[in-house]
Design an enzyme around this catalytic site. Structure first.
Site, mmCIF file in Angstrom:
data_model
loop_
_atom_site.group_PDB
_atom_site.id
_atom_site.type_symbol
_atom_site.label_atom_id
_atom_site.label_comp_id
_atom_site.label_asym_id
_atom_site.label_seq_id
_atom_site.Cartn_x
_atom_site.Cartn_y
_atom_site.Cartn_z
ATOM 1 N N ASP A 156 71.749 1.483 87.408
ATOM 2 C CA ASP A 156 72.071 0.489 88.438
ATOM 3 C C ASP A 156 73.550 0.490 88.804
ATOM 4 O OD1 ASP A 156 69.451 -0.240 88.105
ATOM 5 O OD2 ASP A 156 69.849 -2.362 87.742
ATOM 6 N N HIS A 181 73.305 1.440 83.329
ATOM 7 C CA HIS A 181 74.197 1.283 84.470
ATOM 8 C C HIS A 181 75.148 2.471 84.587
ATOM 9 C CE1 HIS A 181 72.749 -2.796 83.759
ATOM 10 N NE2 HIS A 181 73.119 -3.094 84.993
#
Length: 300
Positions: A98, A244
């Site tokens: 992400d 992430h």
């Protein structure tokens, strides 16, 4: 459904436009080779004389104008899922990243994924994609899936119009810069009640949560070893792993990815993208594990 049929369905997710370029290049190469053999004219001179290079350029341009669509199987449209189990002996799992694209971190992760021949799903934020479009293009060129993670990564409550703009403006950036249309969406912070998910559901998108949280979004970033331990403890077949690559420094994530792949492989897992996972689950006529629309989850 037979395994061969499921594989056929997965193959349809691959960029069809690659075939256009391959056909053009191969055809030109064969023509040049045969003409050179029988006429004695050097291939480079032949290409210059006949304009074959222009043919390749035009065909490539046509191929690049065809948008790549990441569509959602019908039974997953407008659904919020955290995993998608597939019955059988094979253990599938999806790695997701992400908040990118991000300089250095995304590129390090991409290098590892390429070396390990693993495809992942990247939930991109509109603003960094505008700032680093070349990294976004690299994600796509390496065969990974692009998904929508809003324009500003806001958690706050939004009006229907603001929620629409957060998703649609990002979709426009993705289309304009990458020529991709994606129906896969992840709400920032995993917040399901601030208006974003309601709009995504109206558009029949797939709302993708996760079953495994690496914890790498916490202010005190976990060590690569801690991330590995968490993921190995929480991984299950059909799972979706949250990590992430953007939104700040995630060097520990980049360092952890090689060991995460190695250790999950040692446990018998096979890596797929989220669209592939849903295709497999859909082909097996399984109902996904859904999360209620009133619940929230943090970490994205």
């Amino acid at each position: 459904m037979a395994k061969s049929e499921r594989q056929d369905r997965i193959k349809r997710l691959l960029p069809g436009k690659v075939l256009w370029v391959a056909i053009a290049v191969i055809s030109c190469a064969v023509f040049a080779l045969l003409h050179t053999l029988f006429s004695g004219v050097p291939a480079d001179a032949l290409i210059a004389q006949t304009g074959l290079s222009k043919t390749v350029e035009v065909t490539t341009a046509i191929a690049n104008s065809i948008p790549l669509n990441f569509d959602v199987p019908k039974n997953f449209q407008a659904k919020t899922i955290k995993d998608a189990p597939v019955p059988g002996a094979e253990k599938y799992i999806a790695l997701t990243f992400d908040d990118g694209p991000w300089p250095e971190t995304t590129e390090k992760i991409l290098a590892t994924l390429k070396q390990e021949k693993v495809k992942a799903t990247f939930y991109v934020v509109g603003q960094p994609l505008k700032s680093f479009p070349e990294i976004g293009k690299k994600i796509l060129a390496d065969g990974h899936v692009i998904a929508n993670h809003t324009l500003h990564h806001w958690y706050k409550q939004m009006s229907p119009l603001v929620a629409q703009r957060e998703i649609e403006d990002t979709a426009k950036i993705i289309k304009d810069l990458l020529n991709v249309e994606t129906a896969y969406f992840r709400p920032p912070g995993g917040v399901l009640t601030n208006g974003l998910v309601a709009y995504a559901q109206q558009q029949k998108q797939s709302i993708n949560m996760w079953s495994v949280d690496s914890g790498d979004s916490r202010p005190s970033r976990p060590s690569p070893e801690a991330m590995l331990k968490t993921i190995l403890a929480e991984a299950t077949p059909g799972g979706i792993v949250l990590m992430h690559d953007g939104g700040g420094s995630h060097d520990n994530t980049a360092k952890a990815v090689p060991q995460i792949i190695a250790q999950l492989r040692a446990k018998g897992y096979k890596f797929v993208t989220v669209p592939e996972l849903l295709e497999l689950s859909s082909a097996a006529a399984e109902t996904p594990t859904a999360q209620g629309s009133s619940s929230t989850s943090v970490g994205s």
